[in-house]
Design an enzyme around this catalytic site. Structure first.
Site, PDB file in Angstrom:
ATOM      1  CB  SER A  87      61.841  80.280 -16.144  1.00 15.41           C
ATOM      2  OG  SER A  87      62.337  81.307 -16.598  1.00 15.41           O
ATOM      3  CB  THR A 210      62.444  77.853 -21.458  1.00 19.90           C
ATOM      4  OG1 THR A 210      61.744  76.692 -20.701  1.00 19.90           O
ATOM      5  CG2 THR A 210      63.535  77.298 -22.214  1.00 19.90           C
ATOM      6  CB  THR A 228      64.189  75.469 -19.114  1.00 19.41           C
ATOM      7  OG1 THR A 228      63.015  75.640 -18.424  1.00 19.41           O
ATOM      8  CG2 THR A 228      64.289  74.002 -19.161  1.00 19.41           C
ATOM      9  NE  ARG A 238      58.420  68.401 -17.827  1.00 17.54           N
ATOM     10  CZ  ARG A 238      58.880  69.598 -18.382  1.00 17.54           C
ATOM     11  NH1 ARG A 238      59.952  70.099 -17.895  1.00 17.54           N
ATOM     12  NH2 ARG A 238      58.026  69.788 -19.242  1.00 17.54           N
ATOM     13  N   GLY A 240      61.963  68.196 -19.957  1.00 17.51           N
ATOM     14  CA  GLY A 240      61.394  68.679 -20.954  1.00 17.51           C
ATOM     15  C   GLY A 240      62.034  68.642 -22.272  1.00 17.51           C
ATOM     16  CG  ASP A 241      60.863  72.010 -24.970  1.00 15.96           C
ATOM     17  OD1 ASP A 241      60.591  72.049 -23.504  1.00 15.96           O
ATOM     18  OD2 ASP A 241      60.494  72.836 -25.787  1.00 15.96           O
ATOM     19  CB  THR A 261      59.820  79.301 -24.254  1.00 14.49           C
ATOM     20  OG1 THR A 261      59.215  80.108 -24.953  1.00 14.49           O
ATOM     21  CG2 THR A 261      61.365  79.550 -24.436  1.00 14.49           C
ATOM     22  N   GLY A 262      57.870  76.939 -23.506  1.00 14.10           N
ATOM     23  CA  GLY A 262      56.455  76.733 -23.307  1.00 14.10           C
ATOM     24  C   GLY A 262      56.249  75.318 -22.965  1.00 14.10           C
ATOM     25  N   GLY A 264      56.725  71.788 -22.755  1.00  9.84           N
ATOM     26  CA  GLY A 264      57.878  70.830 -23.211  1.00  9.84           C
ATOM     27  C   GLY A 264      57.209  69.556 -23.798  1.00  9.84           C
TER      28      GLY A 264
HETATM   29  N1  GLY Z   1      60.013  74.055 -22.355  1.00  5.91           N
HETATM   30  C1  GLY Z   1      60.558  73.835 -21.036  1.00  5.91           C
HETATM   31  C2  GLY Z   1      59.927  72.736 -20.362  1.00  5.91           C
HETATM   32  O1  GLY Z   1      59.055  72.142 -20.783  1.00  5.91           O
HETATM   33  O2  GLY Z   1      60.793  72.272 -19.646  1.00  5.91           O
END
Ligand code: GLY
Length: 358
Positions: A87, A210, A228, A238, A240-241, A261-262, A264
């Site tokens: 990850s 992440t 991540t 794409r 993420g957060d 984490t999780g 995003g």
């Molecule tokens: N939290 C990592 C992502 O969604 O990319």
């Protein structure tokens, strides 16, 4: 007021969950002061469940006098370099075309500065590149080809980040996830299962895995980093957060640090890390702040992302470290709901409380 080390263990070490409610009542009453007392202890490092080695490295570095953000990043580099963590960094699961794209952000509470890269290809340590964005440019976020060129300019090695193991997982996904394309599994292999919304071949959710690490120095300064490979098999490009300041990471030296984490997308829509820090500023404990953020995210979750019970079906974990050394976290769901806490002497993996069970 500050907690003693014994008090710290009593708070986070007892029981199976981070039972921190009621800790530091005097601090909890100090609403809207904008600044919490200095801790006079540390280092304290918190992180996601895959951050055990990173936390240990960060504390070791800080104890030797290393810059705290560098100490955190060198800790995160261990996981970015680990081909077994699917990850983060090298060995991270790729996008739908088989290309690994990495996101990372860093934030330094001392100067209230941040740096980030997103969609970075072929460089295994996006956290180190993010730190250079913060320190060696007038920018905060550099993405895609620009991020790669920037990393190149700073001498980072380029390599294929898709390990053989990750390639096989990706290829299996490619061949198994749909009956409506031309990719076929090896002869004699049956379609293993129905692929529902974002379900991996092994039956677990798609990985949003992440690494997040935040650290508090003995002098009361805060730093943080999130890194991540993002959502596995994502649409190329794409983001993420993790590289978005306020979503996957936020640090305010007067209040605390938070990371996530999780899923995003849920975080991006709610600026969760910023929210957690703001809630701590208003007097919430780290755990209460994480729960309040999760409650808001849950309430705003669209129907297609809910399970038959009507709950958010995805995982999202929030981690928080307050300036006085109080730590906390909360998770949307129980799967892998753990976090790492290093009190300066030892690191522990702690079970997080969750908003939903089952
Ligand atoms: N939290 C990592 C992502 O969604 O990319």
């Amino acid at each position: 007021m500050s907690m003693t080390r014994r008090g710290f263990f009593a708070t986070v070490g007892a029981g199976s969950a981070l039972g921190i409610g009621g800790a530091l009542p005097a601090l909890a009453q100090q609403e809207n002061t904008g600044e919490l007392p200095r801790p006079g202890k540390g280092p304290i490092v918190i992180g996601s469940r895959n951050a055990m080695a990173a936390a240990a490295r960060a504390v070791e570095g800080m104890r030797k006098g290393e810059d705290p953000l560098d100490a955190v990043i060198r800790g995160i580099n261990i996981v970015e370099d680990d081909p077994e963590d699917d990850s983060v960094g090298l060995g991270g699961l790729p996008n739908e075309e088989g290309e690994v794209e990495l996101d990372s952000s860093v934030m330094d509470g001392r100067a209230h500065k941040a740096g980030a890269v997103a969609g970075l290809r072929r460089v295994r340590n996006p956290s180190s590149v993010a730190a250079l964005v913060m320190r060696r440019t007038d920018h905060v976020l550099i993405v895609g080809e620009g991020a790669l060129r920037f990393a190149r300019a700073h001498g980072f090695k380029e390599e294929n980040l898709l390990t053989e193991k990750a390639r096989q997982v990706w290829l299996e996904w490619k061949e198994q996830h749909s009956d409506h394309d031309d990719w076929l599994p090896p002869e004699g292999t049956e379609k293993k299962k129905e692929f529902g919304w974002k379900t991996r071949i092994d039956g677990s959710d798609f990985t949003y895995g992440t690494i997040h690490v935040s650290a508090l120095t003995p002098g009361g300064d805060l730093v943080g980093c999130t890194s991540t490979s993002g959502l596995s098999f994502k649409i190329p490009g794409r983001i993420g957060d993790s590289p978005i300041i306020g979503a996957g990471l936020f640090v305010d030296n007067q209040v605390g640090a938070a990371g996530s984490t999780g899923r995003g997308e849920a975080n991006l829509q709610n600026c969760s890390s910023f929210l957690v820090v703001e809630l701590m500023r208003q007097g919430r404990t780290p755990e209460e702040a994480c729960f309040e953020a999760l409650r808001r995210i849950a309430a705003r979750t669209e129907p297609r992302l809910r399970n038959p019970a009507g709950e958010p079906g995805y995982q999202l974990k929030l981690y928080a470290l307050r300036r006085d050394g109080l730590v906390g976290g909360a998770a949307m769901r129980p799967a892998d709901a753990e976090m790492v806490v290093h009190d300066g002497n030892e690191a522990k993996t702690l079970r997080m409380k969750t908003l939903y069970g089952g």
